[in-house]
Design a protein around this motif. Structure first.
Motif, mmCIF file in Angstrom:
data_model
loop_
_atom_site.group_PDB
_atom_site.id
_atom_site.type_symbol
_atom_site.label_atom_id
_atom_site.label_comp_id
_atom_site.label_asym_id
_atom_site.label_seq_id
_atom_site.Cartn_x
_atom_site.Cartn_y
_atom_site.Cartn_z
ATOM 1 N N ARG A 139 7.704 6.457 12.009
ATOM 2 C CA ARG A 139 6.830 7.568 12.418
ATOM 3 C C ARG A 139 6.616 8.550 11.273
ATOM 4 N N ASP A 140 5.508 9.267 11.348
ATOM 5 C CA ASP A 140 5.187 10.414 10.479
ATOM 6 C C ASP A 140 4.934 10.015 9.029
ATOM 7 N N PHE A 141 5.974 9.645 8.295
ATOM 8 C CA PHE A 141 5.785 9.211 6.914
ATOM 9 C C PHE A 141 6.991 8.391 6.474
ATOM 10 N N ALA A 142 6.777 7.545 5.486
ATOM 11 C CA ALA A 142 7.861 6.727 4.946
ATOM 12 C C ALA A 142 7.456 6.229 3.569
ATOM 13 N N ARG A 143 8.432 5.780 2.805
ATOM 14 C CA ARG A 143 8.169 5.141 1.511
ATOM 15 C C ARG A 143 8.668 3.704 1.564
ATOM 16 N N LEU A 144 7.813 2.778 1.162
ATOM 17 C CA LEU A 144 8.166 1.368 1.139
ATOM 18 C C LEU A 144 8.200 0.899 -0.308
ATOM 19 N N ASP A 145 9.322 0.321 -0.723
ATOM 20 C CA ASP A 145 9.460 -0.228 -2.067
ATOM 21 C C ASP A 145 9.259 -1.734 -2.002
ATOM 22 N N GLY A 146 8.589 -2.288 -2.988
ATOM 23 C CA GLY A 146 8.330 -3.716 -2.924
ATOM 24 C C GLY A 146 8.067 -4.347 -4.270
ATOM 25 N N TRP A 147 7.811 -5.646 -4.209
ATOM 26 C CA TRP A 147 7.567 -6.448 -5.403
ATOM 27 C C TRP A 147 6.357 -7.350 -5.198
ATOM 28 N N ILE A 148 5.623 -7.559 -6.273
ATOM 29 C CA ILE A 148 4.606 -8.603 -6.317
ATOM 30 C C ILE A 148 5.222 -9.771 -7.079
ATOM 31 N N LEU A 149 5.476 -10.873 -6.388
ATOM 32 C CA LEU A 149 6.097 -12.022 -7.025
ATOM 33 C C LEU A 149 5.089 -12.739 -7.923
ATOM 34 N N LYS A 150 5.588 -13.620 -8.750
ATOM 35 C CA LYS A 150 4.737 -14.312 -9.722
ATOM 36 C C LYS A 150 3.599 -15.068 -9.058
ATOM 37 N N ASP A 151 3.834 -15.559 -7.819
ATOM 38 C CA ASP A 151 2.774 -16.308 -7.134
ATOM 39 C C ASP A 151 1.854 -15.413 -6.309
ATOM 40 N N GLY A 152 2.030 -14.082 -6.429
ATOM 41 C CA GLY A 152 1.185 -13.141 -5.713
ATOM 42 C C GLY A 152 1.716 -12.706 -4.363
ATOM 43 N N THR A 153 2.842 -13.285 -3.936
ATOM 44 C CA THR A 153 3.452 -12.902 -2.663
ATOM 45 C C THR A 153 3.956 -11.461 -2.726
ATOM 46 N N PHE A 195 6.633 -2.030 -7.197
ATOM 47 C CA PHE A 195 5.750 -0.940 -6.792
ATOM 48 C C PHE A 195 6.416 -0.149 -5.666
ATOM 49 N N THR A 196 5.850 0.996 -5.354
ATOM 50 C CA THR A 196 6.262 1.753 -4.177
ATOM 51 C C THR A 196 5.009 2.339 -3.537
ATOM 52 N N ILE A 197 5.062 2.542 -2.222
ATOM 53 C CA ILE A 197 3.873 3.015 -1.524
ATOM 54 C C ILE A 197 4.282 3.928 -0.373
ATOM 55 N N ILE A 198 3.524 4.995 -0.189
ATOM 56 C CA ILE A 198 3.745 5.954 0.896
ATOM 57 C C ILE A 198 2.817 5.614 2.062
ATOM 58 N N VAL A 199 3.373 5.649 3.273
ATOM 59 C CA VAL A 199 2.573 5.466 4.481
ATOM 60 C C VAL A 199 2.684 6.737 5.323
ATOM 61 N N SER A 203 8.058 13.618 -6.842
ATOM 62 C CA SER A 203 8.369 12.422 -6.070
ATOM 63 C C SER A 203 7.135 11.569 -5.821
ATOM 64 N N PHE A 204 7.372 10.315 -5.433
ATOM 65 C CA PHE A 204 6.268 9.412 -5.110
ATOM 66 C C PHE A 204 5.418 9.968 -3.972
ATOM 67 N N LEU A 205 6.060 10.638 -3.024
ATOM 68 C CA LEU A 205 5.335 11.224 -1.889
ATOM 69 C C LEU A 205 4.269 12.193 -2.372
ATOM 70 N N PHE A 206 4.651 13.108 -3.246
ATOM 71 C CA PHE A 206 3.709 14.122 -3.709
ATOM 72 C C PHE A 206 2.708 13.560 -4.725
ATOM 73 N N GLN A 207 3.135 12.557 -5.508
ATOM 74 C CA GLN A 207 2.180 11.910 -6.420
ATOM 75 C C GLN A 207 1.059 11.252 -5.631
ATOM 76 N N ALA A 208 1.440 10.556 -4.559
ATOM 77 C CA ALA A 208 0.432 9.875 -3.735
ATOM 78 C C ALA A 208 -0.485 10.890 -3.062
ATOM 79 N N GLY A 209 0.073 12.010 -2.609
ATOM 80 C CA GLY A 209 -0.734 13.050 -1.986
ATOM 81 C C GLY A 209 -1.711 13.669 -2.965
ATOM 82 N N ALA A 210 -1.244 13.918 -4.179
ATOM 83 C CA ALA A 210 -2.102 14.541 -5.191
ATOM 84 C C ALA A 210 -3.312 13.674 -5.511
#
Length: 338
Positions: free
Chosen positions: A280-294, A210-214, A310-317
């Protein structure tokens, strides 16, 4: 009176093409009735050029550099300083080295120039994938074992399994390779080291990416937007082609198709990671959900890609913000900052 904004793009890394795409998108979506927008381009040697609206649409970085080589648009150090000091806010859109490792931010701070995005120390940490994992690990976040290898080093002895190797500081999924044995690694490393002379090896994760904007709100608090689920049709290896080129193998789901509990867990951890690194301001964090939920954050990006889709604008929309509104919010927040 219009506020003066300088978009800074280019840079020395293989991500220059992505940088140009981000700069075009930011330029296209800024409100020209509100902002006087200029463009500053750095080539691979970090020579600075003042470029026009027309020039930002050059086809490729190589073509771009060729056209600028004999132009009269190159800025002397004094001209660059004068130009930067004359803007209200600088908007860095350089991905990879120089733009995301704190060098550009240090230069802007030394000149007293306001800029969008994280500061030098947060950029230095997030640009080095190994150091970033060490910092997060000390803050209680999950981390996986990794190995850093330099050009000329003997590859490490690895337990049997599948692994990913990629440039230590690079992004945009450039130079990322999957391997299962030492022979494959030896064949891959020359291409990885063509991007930079340090690489990181990590286990290949069997899980959901997954990826997430903060974003920071008006009070300076981190607010995570809804995550995007990355779905693969053929395999679970997210390379440059699947990330940036049209393909039926990859689908993005914004919001992710997770239940409320998992979604909120990812959002909360993303906000905590953003604060732990001092972003600060904004960032994108990429990550994984492991099989055990971690939840594991594999990459923190101080300068998120800002292409039109981009993910930034998708999240904003998803929360009703147009490209223009989102960029206006980020810039106005910085202009109003002390």
């Amino acid at each position: 009176m219009k506020k003066k904004i300088a978009i800074i793009c280019g840079g020395p890394s293989a991500e220059r093409g992505i940088s140009l795409n981000s700069a075009r998108s930011v330029y296209d979506n800024l409100d020209k009735d509100k902002y006087d927008v200029s463009l500053i381009y750095f080539n691979t040697k970090l020579d600075a050029f003042s470029i026009s609206e027309t020039q930002i649409y050059s086809n490729t970085p190589m073509d771009f550099d060729f056209k600028l080589k004999d132009s009269d648009l190159k800025l002397s150090k004094e001209q660059l300083v004068e130009k930067l000091k004359n803007v209200d806010v600088a908007f860095p859109a350089i991905h990879g080295l120089f733009g995301e490792d704190g060098q550009l931010q240090t230069m802007l701070e030394n000149l007293g120039v306001k800029y969008v995005g994280s500061g030098p120390e947060a950029c230095r940490i997030t640009s080095d994938k190994h150091i970033c994992q060490e910092v997060l690990g000390k803050q209680g976040f999950h981390r996986v074992q990794d190995w850093v290898i330099k050009k000329g080093d003997t590859p490490p002895e690895l337990p049997e399994g599948r692994y990913v190797v990629k440039p230590l500081h690079g992004g945009s999924s450039i130079g990322v390779h999957l391997f299962t044995n030492s022979k494959e690694l030896e064949e891959i490393l020359p291409e990885v080291f063509s991007h930079e002379h340090e690489a990181i090896i990590e286990p290949h994760i069997d899980g959901q990416e997954f990826t997430i904007i903060v974003l920071e709100n008006a009070e300076g608090e981190a607010v995570a937007m809804y995550p995007t689920e990355i779905e693969f049709k053929a395999d679970t290896f997210f390379n440059y082609r699947k990330k940036y080129l049209a393909t039926a193998e990859t689908r993005y789901h914004t919001p992710a198709r997770y239940n409320n509990e998992l979604t909120e867990k990812i959002r909360t951890l993303a906000e905590q990671a953003f604060k732990a690194i001092g972003m600060r301001d904004f960032a994108r964090l990429d990550g994984w959900i492991l099989k055990d939920g971690t939840i594991w954050f594999s990459d923190l990006n101080a300068i998120s890609g800002m292409e039109q889709n981009s993910f930034l604008f998708q999240a904003g929309a998803l929360v009703g913000l147009s490209h223009r509104q989102l960029l206006n919010y980020i810039i106005e927040k910085k202009i109003d900052a002390p």
